[in-house]
Design an enzyme around this catalytic site. Structure first.
Site, short mmCIF file in Angstrom:
data_model
loop_
_atom_site.label_atom_id
_atom_site.label_comp_id
_atom_site.label_asym_id
_atom_site.label_seq_id
_atom_site.Cartn_x
_atom_site.Cartn_y
_atom_site.Cartn_z
N ASP A 1 0.88 -1.17 0.00
CA ASP A 1 0.00 0.00 0.00
C ASP A 1 0.92 1.21 0.00
O ASP A 1 1.57 1.51 1.01
CB ASP A 1 -0.88 -0.05 1.26
N ASP B 1 -3.13 6.91 -3.36
CA ASP B 1 -3.21 5.84 -2.36
C ASP B 1 -3.57 4.56 -3.11
O ASP B 1 -4.72 4.34 -3.46
CB ASP B 1 -4.31 6.24 -1.36
N HIS C 1 -12.71 -3.67 7.08
CA HIS C 1 -12.68 -2.22 6.88
C HIS C 1 -13.66 -1.82 5.79
O HIS C 1 -14.20 -2.67 5.07
CB HIS C 1 -11.26 -1.73 6.57
N HIS D 1 -6.60 10.31 4.20
CA HIS D 1 -8.00 10.09 4.60
C HIS D 1 -8.59 11.48 4.67
O HIS D 1 -8.54 12.16 5.70
CB HIS D 1 -8.08 9.38 5.96
N GLU E 1 -11.14 0.17 -2.24
CA GLU E 1 -10.09 -0.72 -1.76
C GLU E 1 -10.62 -1.91 -0.96
O GLU E 1 -10.33 -2.04 0.23
CB GLU E 1 -9.09 0.06 -0.90
N GLU F 1 -6.45 -1.50 -4.37
CA GLU F 1 -6.91 -0.13 -4.11
C GLU F 1 -6.56 0.78 -5.27
O GLU F 1 -5.41 0.83 -5.72
CB GLU F 1 -6.24 0.39 -2.83
N1 GLY Z 1 -3.07 3.85 2.84
C1 GLY Z 1 -4.07 3.95 3.81
C2 GLY Z 1 -5.37 3.52 3.31
O1 GLY Z 1 -5.44 2.84 2.31
O2 GLY Z 1 -6.38 3.87 3.83
MN MN Z 2 -6.84 4.03 1.24
MN MN Z 3 -3.93 2.61 0.94
#
Ligand code: GLY
Ligand code: MN
Ligand code: MN
Length: 439
Positions: free
Chosen positions: A262, A273, A352, A363, A386, A409
């Site tokens: 990631d 991201d 998540h 975020h 993701e 993601e």
């Molecule tokens: N890299 C942090 C997330 O994917 O939320």
């Molecule tokens: Mn993320």
């Molecule tokens: Mn991420």
């Protein structure tokens, strides 16, 4: 080498204007910069500007405070910052200084930060509302209160102190949620660099390497492009791929394991991201391929739901349905799909949500619900998609699935007609990954 596209001064002016219109004439908004943080003794962490401050000013120095005073004739935008000082500049680099704040950053006026206690109370006089986000910096909170109190002490002289404190977040974060074309371009550019980094890492990867060697491939591409990592890179081989925020990155990559990475570049504050998961030796095992395909199908289903008019939660719900169905088909869950979803039986494997807003913060800011309802997606919003599956060893699960951690993601922009996947160039089909790694 192409220079990076930048946010124009006009856009910063327009942002401040938009904020002034929202907070109204009898208000003052106070936005402090970040402070320098220390790693040890006098060695500093790399400076990262506060995202609200950066959004409104484009000014990238610590010890600065932006003050917005809608309708004030002499100056509606004042920047407090460090005075230019050749001795300090000799040690810690160039400073913009007061003249630069006005000439290059379009402040109507600029004052030394050391004079703020003398000047700020008078700027608050006769303004009824203070827009300020409490709680981020306790020392600065105290300073703001002391300015209001110093005015209250003068009420018998006819001075009117502000009587309402309002969080700036409500207006400012709603503005930040919708990305302008310039912001979209910076995010596209960040995405492109991250894509290159992931491609490079996939090529470099071999069983026997250390996780940190793979991390180095990312940092190389980010820095080469004039960018930094938007967050601490996660490089987790095998079981470490099941730890959502694993950042030790110090284990050896073993044969027949998956590697979850990631990693995203940050371009002038704007984050990308991306997560990809691939086999350390370039070839998926049957079990890895089967679970991977479930996550990939879940991601496609979620991306399809990312369009104007749909609710924030719709992509997540779509991903959960595909993941639950896949877990049943592969024998990790048993029962009716609807009941398994209703009872959240997928949760031990997928714990998540399917994404988050993305922007100046990885975020990013912005409400997910309005009046307790999931908000509608609208053009200009940027978010990640993701989904993942993380199978920790458990007596309830066949051993062949143990320690498989997968997340896929990508970054999306909601457009008028649907979405644009800002990171679409990065391959993720099983066959494509295997071909790329074999090459
Ligand atoms: N890299 C942090 C997330 O994917 O939320
Ligand atoms: Mn993320
Ligand atoms: Mn991420």
């Amino acid at each position: 080498m192409k220079e990076l596209a930048k946010i124009t001064p006009e856009e910063f002016i327009q942002r401040r204007k938009a904020l002034m219109e929202k907070i109204g004439k009898n208000s003052i908004a106070i936005i402090p910069s970040s402070e320098v943080k220390y790693r040890n003794s006098d060695a500093e962490f790399a400076f990262r500007q506060n995202s609200d401050f950066l959004y409104l000013t484009g000014f990238n120095e610590p010890k600065s405070v932006a003050v917005i005073l809608p309708g004030r004739e002499e100056s509606e935008y004042i920047l407090f910052c460090r005075e230019k000082d050749p001795k300090t500049e000799q040690w810690t680099g160039r400073m913009v200084g007061l003249d630069g704040a006005v000439e290059d950053y379009n402040a109507d006026d600029a004052f030394p930060i050391d004079d703020i206690d003398d000047i700020l109370p008078s700027l608050m006089e006769n303004r009824s509302k203070v827009f300020y986000s409490v709680g981020n910096n306790p020392d600065f909170d105290k300073q703001v209160i002391s300015w209001v109190n110093s005015l209250r002490a003068k009420v018998r002289n006819g001075v009117q102190a502000p009587h309402e404190f309002v969080s700036l977040d409500v207006f400012l974060h709603e503005m930040r949620l919708f990305k302008s074309p310039q912001e979209q371009q910076l995010m596209r550019d960040a995405g492109a660099v991250s894509v290159r980094a992931h491609q490079r890492a996939m090529k470099a990867c071999n069983a026997g390497m250390m996780e940190y060697e793979i991390e180095a491939e990312y940092l190389h591409e980010f820095k080469k492009a004039g960018m930094d990592a938007a967050y601490t890179t996660i490089v987790g081989g095998g079981e470490w791929g099941c730890i959502l925020h694993y950042v030790e990155n110090n284990d050896v990559l073993k044969d027949n394991e998956l590697l979850l990475i990631d990693a995203g570049a940050e371009n002038q504050g704007y984050a990308s991201d991306i997560t990809r998961t691939f086999p350390t030796n370039g070839k998926f095992t049957d079990a890895q391929r089967q679970l991977y395909q479930v996550v990939l199908d879940a991601q496609y289903a979620a991306i399809e739901q990312c369009k104007p008019g749909n609710r924030w939660i719709d992509p997540h719900d779509a991903a959960v349905r595909v993941i639950t169905t896949g877990l049943v088909e592969l024998g990790l869950l048993e029962g009716s799909i609807d009941k398994l979803i209703g009872d959240k039986e997928y949760f031990p494997f997928y714990m998540h949500k399917t994404g988050h807003w993305l922007g100046l913060d990885v975020h990013d800011v912005g409400d997910y619900k309005i009046d307790d309802e999931w908000r509608e997606l609208k053009a200009g919003m940027t978010l990640t998609v993701e989904p993942g599956l993380y199978i920790s060893p458990s007596k309830d699960v066949d051993e062949k699935w143990w320690n498989i951690g997968i997340r896929i993601e990508d970054d999306l922009l909601i457009t008028e007609s649907g979405n644009e996947v800002l990171t679409a160039e990065l391959l993720k089909e099983v066959d494509d990954i295997e071909a790329w790694m074999a090459d």
